[in-house]
Design an enzyme around this catalytic site. Structure first.
Site, short mmCIF file in Angstrom:
data_model
loop_
_atom_site.label_atom_id
_atom_site.label_comp_id
_atom_site.label_asym_id
_atom_site.label_seq_id
_atom_site.Cartn_x
_atom_site.Cartn_y
_atom_site.Cartn_z
N ASP A 189 -7.90 -57.30 30.00
CA ASP A 189 -8.40 -56.63 28.49
C ASP A 189 -8.22 -55.66 28.40
OD1 ASP A 189 -9.67 -56.95 26.03
OD2 ASP A 189 -11.06 -57.25 26.58
N TYR A 194 -8.84 -51.78 27.04
CA TYR A 194 -10.01 -50.52 26.40
C TYR A 194 -8.96 -49.68 25.06
CZ TYR A 194 -14.87 -48.43 27.32
OH TYR A 194 -15.58 -48.26 25.86
N HIS A 197 -13.37 -47.19 19.61
CA HIS A 197 -14.17 -47.78 20.06
C HIS A 197 -14.30 -47.21 21.15
CE1 HIS A 197 -16.04 -51.41 21.66
NE2 HIS A 197 -15.21 -51.23 22.48
N ARG A 229 -23.22 -42.63 26.03
CA ARG A 229 -23.57 -41.45 26.92
C ARG A 229 -23.44 -40.21 25.65
NH1 ARG A 229 -20.15 -44.13 29.56
NH2 ARG A 229 -18.47 -43.29 28.30
N GLU A 267 -16.05 -59.61 19.96
CA GLU A 267 -14.73 -58.01 20.10
C GLU A 267 -14.05 -58.49 19.64
OE1 GLU A 267 -14.81 -56.74 24.16
OE2 GLU A 267 -16.48 -55.75 23.83
N GLU A 297 -10.35 -58.05 19.06
CA GLU A 297 -8.96 -58.50 19.50
C GLU A 297 -7.66 -58.94 19.10
OE1 GLU A 297 -9.72 -57.79 23.89
OE2 GLU A 297 -11.54 -57.23 22.90
N ASP A 321 -12.46 -61.04 22.30
CA ASP A 321 -13.71 -61.06 23.55
C ASP A 321 -15.62 -61.28 23.82
OD1 ASP A 321 -13.88 -60.82 25.95
OD2 ASP A 321 -13.44 -58.54 25.49
N ARG A 342 -24.44 -58.13 26.13
CA ARG A 342 -24.42 -56.30 26.21
C ARG A 342 -25.68 -56.46 26.55
NH1 ARG A 342 -19.63 -55.13 24.61
NH2 ARG A 342 -18.68 -55.65 22.12
N GLN A 359 -24.09 -56.83 30.12
CA GLN A 359 -22.74 -56.19 30.56
C GLN A 359 -23.53 -54.12 30.49
OE1 GLN A 359 -20.43 -55.64 26.70
NE2 GLN A 359 -19.13 -53.86 28.38
N TYR A 412 -22.06 -53.18 34.84
CA TYR A 412 -21.50 -52.95 34.47
C TYR A 412 -20.53 -51.80 35.74
CZ TYR A 412 -21.59 -48.55 31.62
OH TYR A 412 -22.27 -47.34 31.37
N LYS A 436 -18.87 -61.22 30.29
CA LYS A 436 -17.26 -61.51 29.23
C LYS A 436 -17.12 -62.59 30.32
CE LYS A 436 -16.94 -56.76 27.65
NZ LYS A 436 -15.85 -56.64 26.91
N THR A 448 -13.61 -66.97 26.16
CA THR A 448 -12.83 -66.07 24.60
C THR A 448 -12.39 -67.15 24.24
OG1 THR A 448 -12.85 -64.64 26.82
CG2 THR A 448 -11.29 -63.86 25.29
N THR A 480 -11.91 -53.70 21.92
CA THR A 480 -11.83 -54.19 20.55
C THR A 480 -11.03 -53.03 19.80
OG1 THR A 480 -13.78 -55.34 21.64
CG2 THR A 480 -13.54 -53.73 18.94
N GLU A 484 -21.33 -51.56 17.45
CA GLU A 484 -20.77 -50.13 17.20
C GLU A 484 -21.51 -49.90 15.85
OE1 GLU A 484 -16.66 -49.20 16.95
OE2 GLU A 484 -16.26 -50.02 18.21
#
Ligand code: MN
Length: 433
Positions: free
Chosen positions: A131, A133, A138, A147, A204, A206, A238, A242, A245, A249, A258, A262, A365, A379
């Site tokens: 997968d 990104y 996204h 961040r 997600e 995709e 996917d 959260r 994750q 992560y 994840k 799927t 995503t 999001e």
């Protein structure tokens, strides 16, 4: 029923000529359905599916293609390569065309089944799943949540970011997904981490690229040749937790957040079908770096992306009990992806890594430039801080048990029959006791 304007696109199966159909004669996506306890390859046409096993039995296909079409998954057909894929499409188009020979039409009619009454299965044996990104929108909005001072990490515009997904838990559309358990971050420094059902289950939106031609270990696929290795594509969800994750992560990326499930849509749209719907690579902003030579091809920049409109809908149990239609949560388009499918393949194999027939490379995503065009709840709800209000009065920070999530994808262009990728849908079951 309105007839399509271009006669070469018309089928003797009138439902295929309905402009609202996902499956006109120009589409013929591949799938696998269950019949008498067996798995048969098929293509979708209008409201029906055509049993390719039965077509092979009726001597409607050339011998080597007939053998591949009598396998229980698409992998043997994939292995035959692009020339055979083209030949099979030409044969099927001729058989289903409005001008088809009446004698052959009878044989084809005997191999047709209603899609509505069919059980569609996982169409491909999937050895491996990666997968990516690829959506900068996204990546930026998710980055901003975690961040705020540095939403996009400095590597993003140079290198397609990905992680290795779990192929064994890929499920066909329609199979429910059970809310998984997981370890989550301690709510304060004094407490240790917890373990239990996730409280932040997300989808997600995709696309899945199916690899149809392998590369030997040690032999990278050049970006200019990458498209030849793609058999077709599907919708992919996917599923992500959260809360799990955000705790697990760092430093190696997503893992159990994840790997529990799927979902993939049942129909695989051949890449060749999407030629009219190609789009330029997303325009890089002034000051963005040019891709390194192994990721750059002028042709890929000119038309390496795909103009596929995508939408996410939700149907809660309360909505279904009150006979309410699913609610569209967001709409987006694959043409906005920062990295093209060819760049994903070129990058994945740039170290010599071998892709295998049936592997899935997913885009990551797919979100658009506006906040409404978000491909996940992370999001849309700002990680749950701004829950959605549904018409039933229900609120959703993340998914609740009984919620069903539905993805759709469509390609539309004047002068071409509209095509739809079908649906990828699954409902959430409560966690195990
Ligand atoms: Mn993903």
């Amino acid at each position: 029923m309105v007839k399509r304007s271009h006669p070469s696109h018309l089928s003797w199966l009138v439902a295929a000529n309905d402009p609202a159909s996902d499956f006109p004669l120009t589409h013929l996506p591949y799938g696998v359905f269950e019949i008498d306890g067996q798995s048969h390859l098929c293509v979708a046409i209008g409201t029906h599916l055509l049993d390719l096993y039965a077509c092979a039995e009726a001597n409607l296909l050339s011998p080597n293609i007939a053998t591949a079409c009598q396998a229980p998954v698409l992998n043997l057909l994939m292995a035959l390569g692009p020339r055979s894929w083209t030949l099979l499409r030409e044969t099927l188009t001729t058989l289903l065309h409005a001008d088809a020979e009446p004698s052959r039409r009878l044989a084809v009619e005997a191999a047709l089944h209603s899609i509505a009454g069919a059980t569609l299965l996982k169409p491909v044996h999937i050895p491996n799943y990666t997968d990516f990104y690829s959506s900068i929108h996204h990546a930026t909005r998710v980055g901003r949540i975690f961040r705020p001072d540095q939403p996009l990490l400095p590597n993003y515009k140079h290198i397609p970011i990905g992680y290795h997904g779990r192929a064994s838990s890929i499920l066909p559309s329609g199979i429910p997904v059970q809310r998984p358990h997981g370890q989550t971050r301690p709510p304060s420094h004094e407490l240790g981490p917890g373990f239990g059902p996730t409280a932040a289950l997300d989808y997600e939106l995709e696309l899945a690229l199916y690899i149809g031609q392998p590369n030997p270990l040690g032999t990278p696929i050049p970006v200019t040749k990458a498209a030849n290795h793609i058999f077709g594509l599907s919708l992919l969800n996917d599923w992500s937790t959260r809360d799990v994750q955000s705790w697990e992560y760092q430093p190696l990326g997503p893992f159990l957040a994840k790997s529990f499930a799927t979902s993939i849509s049942p129909w695989v749209t051949p890449l060749a079908v999407l030629e009219p719907f190609r789009a330029p690579a997303a325009r890089r902003r002034h000051g963005d770096p040019k891709p390194l030579p192994y990721l750059y091809s002028a042709a890929d920049q000119a038309h390496g992306n795909l103009n596929i409109k995508l939408e996410v809908s939700i149907s809660t149990k309360t909505m279904r009990d009150n006979k309410l239609d699913p609610l569209v949560l967001s709409e987006t388009n694959a043409k906005d992806l920062y990295w093209t499918p060819a760049q994903l393949i070129a990058h994945h194999t740039s170290n010599g890594c071998n892709l295998q027939i049936g592997d899935i490379l997913a885009t990551g995503t797919i979100s658009g430039s506006t906040e409404a065009a978000a491909g996940c709840l992370l999001e849309l709800t700002r990680n749950g801080a701004q829950p959605l209000k549904l018409p039933t009065g229900e609120v959703r920070a993340f998914l609740a048990d009984g919620d069903e999530v539905i993805f759709r994808g469509t390609c539309e262009l004047p002068g071409h029959p509209r095509i739809g990728l079908g649906e990828c849908r699954a409902a959430i079951l409560p966690a195990r006791p």
